[in-house]
Each structure stands twice: as C-alpha cells, then as structure tokens.
Design a protein around this motif. Structure first.
Motif, PDB file in Angstrom:
ATOM      1  N   VAL A  28       0.413  11.636   3.425  1.00  0.00           N
ATOM      2  CA  VAL A  28       0.805  11.885   4.605  1.00  0.00           C
ATOM      3  C   VAL A  28       2.486  12.448   4.738  1.00  0.00           C
ATOM      4  N   ASP A  29       2.691  13.346   5.368  1.00  0.00           N
ATOM      5  CA  ASP A  29       4.036  13.893   5.489  1.00  0.00           C
ATOM      6  C   ASP A  29       4.692  12.852   6.441  1.00  0.00           C
ATOM      7  N   GLU A  30       5.852  12.172   5.830  1.00  0.00           N
ATOM      8  CA  GLU A  30       6.608  11.214   6.645  1.00  0.00           C
ATOM      9  C   GLU A  30       7.232  11.797   7.997  1.00  0.00           C
ATOM     10  N   ALA A  31       7.384  13.290   7.881  1.00  0.00           N
ATOM     11  CA  ALA A  31       8.021  13.887   8.941  1.00  0.00           C
ATOM     12  C   ALA A  31       6.919  14.213  10.027  1.00  0.00           C
ATOM     13  N   SER A  32       5.708  14.209  10.032  1.00  0.00           N
ATOM     14  CA  SER A  32       4.790  14.757  10.749  1.00  0.00           C
ATOM     15  C   SER A  32       4.775  13.896  12.011  1.00  0.00           C
ATOM     16  N   GLU A  33       4.383  14.423  13.148  1.00  0.00           N
ATOM     17  CA  GLU A  33       4.494  13.851  14.599  1.00  0.00           C
ATOM     18  C   GLU A  33       3.945  12.542  14.419  1.00  0.00           C
ATOM     19  N   LYS A  41       6.371   4.885   6.423  1.00  0.00           N
ATOM     20  CA  LYS A  41       7.021   5.252   5.562  1.00  0.00           C
ATOM     21  C   LYS A  41       6.399   5.090   4.133  1.00  0.00           C
ATOM     22  N   HIS A  42       6.243   5.920   3.038  1.00  0.00           N
ATOM     23  CA  HIS A  42       5.595   5.629   1.803  1.00  0.00           C
ATOM     24  C   HIS A  42       5.894   4.438   1.198  1.00  0.00           C
ATOM     25  N   ASP A  43       7.074   3.799   1.333  1.00  0.00           N
ATOM     26  CA  ASP A  43       7.870   2.839   0.776  1.00  0.00           C
ATOM     27  C   ASP A  43       8.058   1.667   1.809  1.00  0.00           C
ATOM     28  N   THR A  44       7.435   0.615   1.982  1.00  0.00           N
ATOM     29  CA  THR A  44       7.628  -0.482   3.064  1.00  0.00           C
ATOM     30  C   THR A  44       9.223  -1.126   3.185  1.00  0.00           C
ATOM     31  N   THR A  45       9.606  -0.840   1.977  1.00  0.00           N
ATOM     32  CA  THR A  45      11.162  -1.315   1.978  1.00  0.00           C
ATOM     33  C   THR A  45      11.983  -0.453   2.844  1.00  0.00           C
ATOM     34  N   LYS A  46      11.495   0.755   3.078  1.00  0.00           N
ATOM     35  CA  LYS A  46      12.343   1.859   3.659  1.00  0.00           C
ATOM     36  C   LYS A  46      12.064   1.681   5.335  1.00  0.00           C
ATOM     37  N   VAL A  47      11.351   1.014   5.723  1.00  0.00           N
ATOM     38  CA  VAL A  47      11.155   0.968   7.239  1.00  0.00           C
ATOM     39  C   VAL A  47      12.304   0.354   7.812  1.00  0.00           C
ATOM     40  N   ALA A  69      -9.545   2.261   0.731  1.00  0.00           N
ATOM     41  CA  ALA A  69      -9.798   2.209  -0.872  1.00  0.00           C
ATOM     42  C   ALA A  69      -9.847   0.798  -1.292  1.00  0.00           C
ATOM     43  N   LYS A  70      -9.705   0.617  -2.579  1.00  0.00           N
ATOM     44  CA  LYS A  70      -9.665  -0.617  -3.318  1.00  0.00           C
ATOM     45  C   LYS A  70      -8.247  -1.183  -3.167  1.00  0.00           C
ATOM     46  N   PRO A  71      -7.885  -2.261  -2.851  1.00  0.00           N
ATOM     47  CA  PRO A  71      -6.443  -2.758  -2.898  1.00  0.00           C
ATOM     48  C   PRO A  71      -5.365  -2.343  -4.092  1.00  0.00           C
ATOM     49  N   THR A  72      -6.286  -1.958  -5.026  1.00  0.00           N
ATOM     50  CA  THR A  72      -5.443  -1.533  -6.339  1.00  0.00           C
ATOM     51  C   THR A  72      -5.346  -0.046  -6.420  1.00  0.00           C
ATOM     52  N   ASP A  73      -5.913   0.698  -5.592  1.00  0.00           N
ATOM     53  CA  ASP A  73      -5.809   2.175  -5.572  1.00  0.00           C
ATOM     54  C   ASP A  73      -4.437   2.618  -5.214  1.00  0.00           C
ATOM     55  N   ALA A  74      -3.856   3.354  -5.624  1.00  0.00           N
ATOM     56  CA  ALA A  74      -2.378   3.893  -5.118  1.00  0.00           C
ATOM     57  C   ALA A  74      -2.241   4.613  -3.819  1.00  0.00           C
ATOM     58  N   TRP A  75      -3.392   5.273  -3.598  1.00  0.00           N
ATOM     59  CA  TRP A  75      -3.425   6.189  -2.313  1.00  0.00           C
ATOM     60  C   TRP A  75      -4.975   5.862  -1.654  1.00  0.00           C
ATOM     61  N   SER A  76      -4.847   6.084  -0.450  1.00  0.00           N
ATOM     62  CA  SER A  76      -6.170   5.882   0.417  1.00  0.00           C
ATOM     63  C   SER A  76      -6.071   6.614   1.816  1.00  0.00           C
ATOM     64  N   ASN A  77      -7.326   6.759   2.338  1.00  0.00           N
ATOM     65  CA  ASN A  77      -7.554   7.066   3.593  1.00  0.00           C
ATOM     66  C   ASN A  77      -7.005   6.107   4.250  1.00  0.00           C
ATOM     67  N   CYS A  78      -6.633   6.685   5.630  1.00  0.00           N
ATOM     68  CA  CYS A  78      -6.301   5.480   6.503  1.00  0.00           C
ATOM     69  C   CYS A  78      -6.942   5.718   7.927  1.00  0.00           C
ATOM     70  N   ALA A  79      -7.484   4.934   8.547  1.00  0.00           N
ATOM     71  CA  ALA A  79      -8.121   5.202   9.997  1.00  0.00           C
ATOM     72  C   ALA A  79      -6.994   5.628  11.052  1.00  0.00           C
ATOM     73  N   MET A  80      -5.793   5.484  10.948  1.00  0.00           N
ATOM     74  CA  MET A  80      -4.811   5.999  11.659  1.00  0.00           C
ATOM     75  C   MET A  80      -4.496   7.435  11.330  1.00  0.00           C
ATOM     76  N   PHE A  81      -4.638   8.000  10.365  1.00  0.00           N
ATOM     77  CA  PHE A  81      -4.426   9.146  10.117  1.00  0.00           C
ATOM     78  C   PHE A  81      -5.440  10.164   9.769  1.00  0.00           C
TER      79      PHE A  81
END
Length: 101
Positions: A28-33, A41-47, A69-81
């Motif tokens: 996901v592009d963090e700058a997208s609408e 944010k890709h990092d929850t600490t940056k919210v 995805a599996k909880p251990t996967d680094a990236w996943s599709n998301c219903a919001m995106f």
C-alpha cells in the motif's frame, strides 16, 4: 475419451481467470487517498495518536480481522484495500478490529 471443444474452452477460460489471482501485488502506498483516509502506516509505531486516539501499540495488521494471510507472513491483502495492494504485518489503520478468537 477425447476432451470436447466445450471442455477445452471451459478449461482455457478458467486458466485465464486464474492469472490475475496469481499476479503480484505491491505494498500500500501510504500517500494514497485510501491510506491517508484510514491513517494507514506500515509501522504501527508511526501512527499519529493525536489524530487516531483509539490506536494502541499492541494493535497491528496481523492481529486485525481484515488480515488475509498467516499471522507470521510479512505482508497480506487486507479487506480495506482490496486485492491491489498489501499491508505490512506491523502496519495499522483506523479500520483495525481485533481478530476473533
């Protein structure tokens, strides 16, 4: 028994439909609408916790019910995106909902 033309056409159609599902998606592009509207944010600490006061440090994409995805996967599709982009395991957005279970 020889495959009929109808079976061949059905198999060809199914194969063609499967190709987009195998296509790679990008983060996901963090700058997208959509990302900006959801405060993603890709990092929850940056919210921005002033703008999103419900955010807690323990909340991240991999423990959200929209994670696909599996909880251990680094990236996943998301219903919001949708299927076009993936969210980071340690990401967060304002649509976060605790995973059931």
């Amino acid at each position: 028994m020889q495959p009929t033309r109808r079976i061949f056409m059905l198999q060809a159609t199914m194969a063609t439909l499967a190709v987009p599902a195998l296509a790679q998606t990008s983060p996901v592009d963090e700058a997208s609408e959509t990302a900006v509207a959801l405060g993603y944010k890709h990092d929850t600490t940056k919210v921005d916790t002033v703008k999103f006061p419900k955010h807690q440090a323990s909340q991240h994409c991999a423990n959200c019910q929209f994670w696909q995805a599996k909880p251990t996967d680094a990236w996943s599709n998301c219903a919001m995106f949708g299927r076009k982009a993936q969210v980071a395991k340690n990401g967060w957005c304002n649509a976060w909902v605790k995973m059931a279970g």
